[in-house]
Motif scaffolding. Sequence first.
Motif, PDB file in Angstrom:
ATOM      1  N   TYR A 137       0.851  -1.194   0.000  1.00  0.00           N
ATOM      2  CA  TYR A 137       0.000   0.000   0.000  1.00  0.00           C
ATOM      3  C   TYR A 137       0.883   1.239   0.000  1.00  0.00           C
ATOM      4  O   TYR A 137       1.724   1.399   0.886  1.00  0.00           O
ATOM      5  N   TYR A 138       0.671   2.112  -0.990  1.00  0.00           N
ATOM      6  CA  TYR A 138       1.457   3.337  -1.137  1.00  0.00           C
ATOM      7  C   TYR A 138       0.642   4.519  -0.633  1.00  0.00           C
ATOM      8  O   TYR A 138      -0.554   4.626  -0.909  1.00  0.00           O
ATOM      9  N   SER A 139       1.312   5.412   0.100  1.00  0.00           N
ATOM     10  CA  SER A 139       0.577   6.512   0.710  1.00  0.00           C
ATOM     11  C   SER A 139       1.501   7.703   0.957  1.00  0.00           C
ATOM     12  O   SER A 139       2.696   7.528   1.224  1.00  0.00           O
ATOM     13  N   PHE A 140       0.911   8.899   0.881  1.00  0.00           N
ATOM     14  CA  PHE A 140       1.617  10.092   1.334  1.00  0.00           C
ATOM     15  C   PHE A 140       1.200  10.366   2.770  1.00  0.00           C
ATOM     16  O   PHE A 140       0.017  10.435   3.077  1.00  0.00           O
ATOM     17  N   GLY A 141       2.206  10.506   3.653  1.00  0.00           N
ATOM     18  CA  GLY A 141       1.938  10.806   5.049  1.00  0.00           C
ATOM     19  C   GLY A 141       2.122  12.279   5.322  1.00  0.00           C
ATOM     20  O   GLY A 141       1.483  13.134   4.706  1.00  0.00           O
ATOM     21  N   HIS A 142       3.029  12.594   6.215  1.00  0.00           N
ATOM     22  CA  HIS A 142       3.239  13.981   6.632  1.00  0.00           C
ATOM     23  C   HIS A 142       4.566  14.537   6.143  1.00  0.00           C
ATOM     24  O   HIS A 142       5.011  15.594   6.601  1.00  0.00           O
ATOM     25  N   ASN A 143       5.189  13.837   5.229  1.00  0.00           N
ATOM     26  CA  ASN A 143       6.480  14.265   4.722  1.00  0.00           C
ATOM     27  C   ASN A 143       6.433  14.412   3.202  1.00  0.00           C
ATOM     28  O   ASN A 143       5.467  14.014   2.550  1.00  0.00           O
TER      29      ASN A 143
END
Length: 220
Positions: A157-163
């Motif tokens: 699962y690919y995701s953009f977090g807080h960085n």
Amino acid sequence: MIPAKKNKYFDFVFTIYLKRLLKSSFDKVYWHSKIDIPSSPVLFIANHSSWWDGLLFHHLSRTVFKHDLYMMMHESGLKQYPFFRRLGAFSVNRSHPKDILRSLQYAEQLLQDGETVCLFPQGDELHIEKRPLQFQTGAAYLVEHHPEIPIVPLSFYYSFGHNKKPEVWIQAGRPLYNADLFGNQRKDKTQSLEQICTLQLDELKGRVVHEQHALFSNLI
């Protein structure tokens, strides 16, 4: 069918390169497994939504599994990137049924010889949120012929977090054997496997959404 042509020196150099590439491309590569990955040969499967998936399998084989992997890959992709042969990739051409059979027989022989094989049952890259996952029957074919070989399902699962850079989250499920899949026909067993992998992928998505970082270790 294009067979693999492994090269240990190329593999060693590529492993160093890939580690640097992952560090420059991802903020974190998260890994979680409730079980120990079997040390004996296995059939790894995973959902397929990104060009990175095969490279992540290679990284996992050097950091977690310690398995020498062989991977089924689209013939067109392998012709475009022939160096993957030296990492253990072999081709499949899904537009020709006879070629599919040859590729499966090649994978079957690898398992019989004590090697570990990984494949993406979806066959094509599909959006990570697409349901159903639309599994092909190759994995069921292989475990029918080798019921002693476990399937280990992985979820990516690919995701953009807080960085600035994205994260990739990877979760391993418990080993499955041919007898664990419902139904007597290959189509039924494929559907059973797809349902298990769908539940696992959705569980992983929930962990990503709720940022359950404590369950995971970082591989870069």
